[in-house]
Design an enzyme around this catalytic site. Structure first.
Site, PDB file in Angstrom:
ATOM      1  NE  ARG A   1      -2.573   0.437   3.592  1.00 62.87           N
ATOM      2  CZ  ARG A   1      -3.374   0.843   4.564  1.00 62.87           C
ATOM      3  NH1 ARG A   1      -4.676   0.800   4.394  1.00 62.87           N
ATOM      4  NH2 ARG A   1      -2.895   1.269   5.699  1.00 62.87           N
TER       5      ARG A   1
ATOM      6  CB  THR B   1      -2.007   7.201  -2.933  1.00 60.17           C
ATOM      7  OG1 THR B   1      -1.386   5.914  -3.079  1.00 60.17           O
ATOM      8  CG2 THR B   1      -1.131   8.257  -3.570  1.00 60.17           C
TER       9      THR B   1
ATOM     10  CG  ASP C   1       2.444  -2.842   9.146  1.00 60.62           C
ATOM     11  OD1 ASP C   1       2.643  -4.013   8.771  1.00 60.62           O
ATOM     12  OD2 ASP C   1       2.565  -1.864   8.384  1.00 60.62           O
TER      13      ASP C   1
ATOM     14  CG  ASP D   1       6.129  -3.337   9.983  1.00 63.03           C
ATOM     15  OD1 ASP D   1       6.822  -3.815   9.062  1.00 63.03           O
ATOM     16  OD2 ASP D   1       5.857  -2.127  10.066  1.00 63.03           O
TER      17      ASP D   1
HETATM   18  C1  PRP Z   1      -1.282  -4.499   4.509  1.00 61.45           C
HETATM   19  C2  PRP Z   1      -2.147  -5.741   4.651  1.00 61.45           C
HETATM   20  C3  PRP Z   1      -2.956  -5.713   3.388  1.00 61.45           C
HETATM   21  C4  PRP Z   1      -3.169  -4.244   3.173  1.00 61.45           C
HETATM   22  C5  PRP Z   1      -4.567  -3.915   3.601  1.00 61.45           C
HETATM   23  O1  PRP Z   1      -0.226  -4.719   3.664  1.00 61.45           O
HETATM   24  O2  PRP Z   1      -1.411  -6.920   4.813  1.00 61.45           O
HETATM   25  O3  PRP Z   1      -2.327  -6.296   2.276  1.00 61.45           O
HETATM   26  O4  PRP Z   1      -2.214  -3.556   3.990  1.00 61.45           O
HETATM   27  O5  PRP Z   1      -4.844  -2.573   3.351  1.00 61.45           O
HETATM   28  P1  PRP Z   1      -5.936  -2.098   2.287  1.00 61.45           P
HETATM   29  O6  PRP Z   1      -7.149  -2.942   2.510  1.00 61.45           O
HETATM   30  O7  PRP Z   1      -6.133  -0.664   2.643  1.00 61.45           O
HETATM   31  O8  PRP Z   1      -5.357  -2.264   0.916  1.00 61.45           O
HETATM   32  P2  PRP Z   1       0.926  -3.640   3.401  1.00 61.45           P
HETATM   33  O9  PRP Z   1       0.573  -2.772   2.257  1.00 61.45           O
HETATM   34  O10 PRP Z   1       1.244  -2.953   4.696  1.00 61.45           O
HETATM   35  O11 PRP Z   1       2.132  -4.530   2.903  1.00 61.45           O
HETATM   36  P3  PRP Z   1       2.982  -5.650   3.671  1.00 61.45           P
HETATM   37  O12 PRP Z   1       2.076  -6.851   3.867  1.00 61.45           O
HETATM   38  O13 PRP Z   1       4.069  -5.942   2.709  1.00 61.45           O
HETATM   39  O14 PRP Z   1       3.455  -5.090   4.970  1.00 61.45           O
HETATM   40  N1  URA Z   2      -2.597  -2.899   6.981  1.00 59.71           N
HETATM   41  C1  URA Z   2      -2.228  -3.352   8.204  1.00 59.71           C
HETATM   42  O1  URA Z   2      -1.258  -4.113   8.339  1.00 59.71           O
HETATM   43  N2  URA Z   2      -2.952  -2.939   9.250  1.00 59.71           N
HETATM   44  C2  URA Z   2      -3.999  -2.126   9.138  1.00 59.71           C
HETATM   45  O2  URA Z   2      -4.631  -1.800  10.156  1.00 59.71           O
HETATM   46  C3  URA Z   2      -4.353  -1.660   7.872  1.00 59.71           C
HETATM   47  C4  URA Z   2      -3.636  -2.066   6.791  1.00 59.71           C
END
Ligand code: PRP
Ligand code: URA
Length: 209
Positions: free
Chosen positions: A104, A108, A200, A203
């Site tokens: 994400r 944005t 997160d 993380d």
């Molecule tokens: C997080 C989560 C989803 C997304 C959800 O991933 O694991 O994939 O955000 O958010 P959304 O519904 O608003 O799209 P992130 O983008 O943080 O990536 P990561 O898993 O690599 O940490």
């Molecule tokens: N992605 C995450 O990992 N946590 C949230 O709360 C939203 C998006």
């Protein structure tokens, strides 16, 4: 129209509480996500088709049910979706695993695709797309778009925690995709994080910041 199922089984809710708790460390967080994924897989596979075969017990010949051999695929959205894969494979070990990499954009909040690798026989499989978090819904919608573009048809989406906004976005974009969640939270905050959520997910699973 898509159906939304909330798995409120006591074991799932108990484990989810410790997943949310901020003092839960990486090792325990990972183990709990794995366990909840197994419990959710048990529920999500309720409609798997069965067929009768003939067997012989030590007492007599009889007919008994086995899975009809429907091919399944699990698609984790990278990174955090990876944390749910092994838990599902414990129950469905023959499933193939594809990967869709999205992150994400922090400004944005729009998903950016960086990797796609799917099983070669996409059109023959039923798919479960997995990600612990359904926040704005952008990542889930984009991952399902990506899977459909490559021939995926029968798709379910499974996550641990969803925000109402994300559920509505996925329902609208993909009315043919049922959504399976462990908890439906209150809302998103100004940074697009689920409230109360778990922070997160990537993380916390991988010990990064
Ligand atoms: C997080 C989560 C989803 C997304 C959800 O991933 O694991 O994939 O955000 O958010 P959304 O519904 O608003 O799209 P992130 O983008 O943080 O990536 P990561 O898993 O690599 O940490
Ligand atoms: N992605 C995450 O990992 N946590 C949230 O709360 C939203 C998006």
């Amino acid at each position: 129209m898509a159906k939304v199922y909330v798995f409120d089984h006591p074991l799932i809710q108990h484990k989810l509480t410790y997943i949310r708790e901020k003092s839960t460390g990486t090792k325990e967080f990972r183990e709990l996500v794995d366990e909840v994924a197994t419990l959710m897989a048990f529920e999500i596979t309720r409609d798997m088709p069965l067929e009768e075969i003939e067997i012989e017990t030590p007492v007599e010949k009889t007919k008994s049910k086995v899975l009809s051999g429907k091919k399944l695929g699990i698609i984790p959205i990278l990174r955090a979706g990876i944390g749910m894969v092994d838990g599902i494979l414990k129950l469905i070990p023959a499933a193939k695993v594809g990967h869709i990499g999205l992150y994400r954009d922090p400004k944005t909040l729009m998903p950016v695709e960086y990797y796609v690798k799917l099983p070669s026989d996409v059109e023959e499989r039923d798919f479960i797309v997995v990600d612990p978090m359904l926040a704005t819904g952008g990542s889930a919608v984009e991952a399902i778009n990506s899977l459909k573009k490559r021939g995926g048809k029968h798709i379910k989406f499974m996550c641990l925690i969803a925000a109402p906004e994300g559920v509505e976005t996925v329902k609208e974009a993909h009315p043919d995709v049922d959504i399976y969640i462990a908890a439906l939270d209150e809302k998103l905050n100004d940074h697009g994080y689920i409230v109360p959520g778990l922070g997160d997910a990537g993380d916390r699973l991988f010990g990064t910041k």
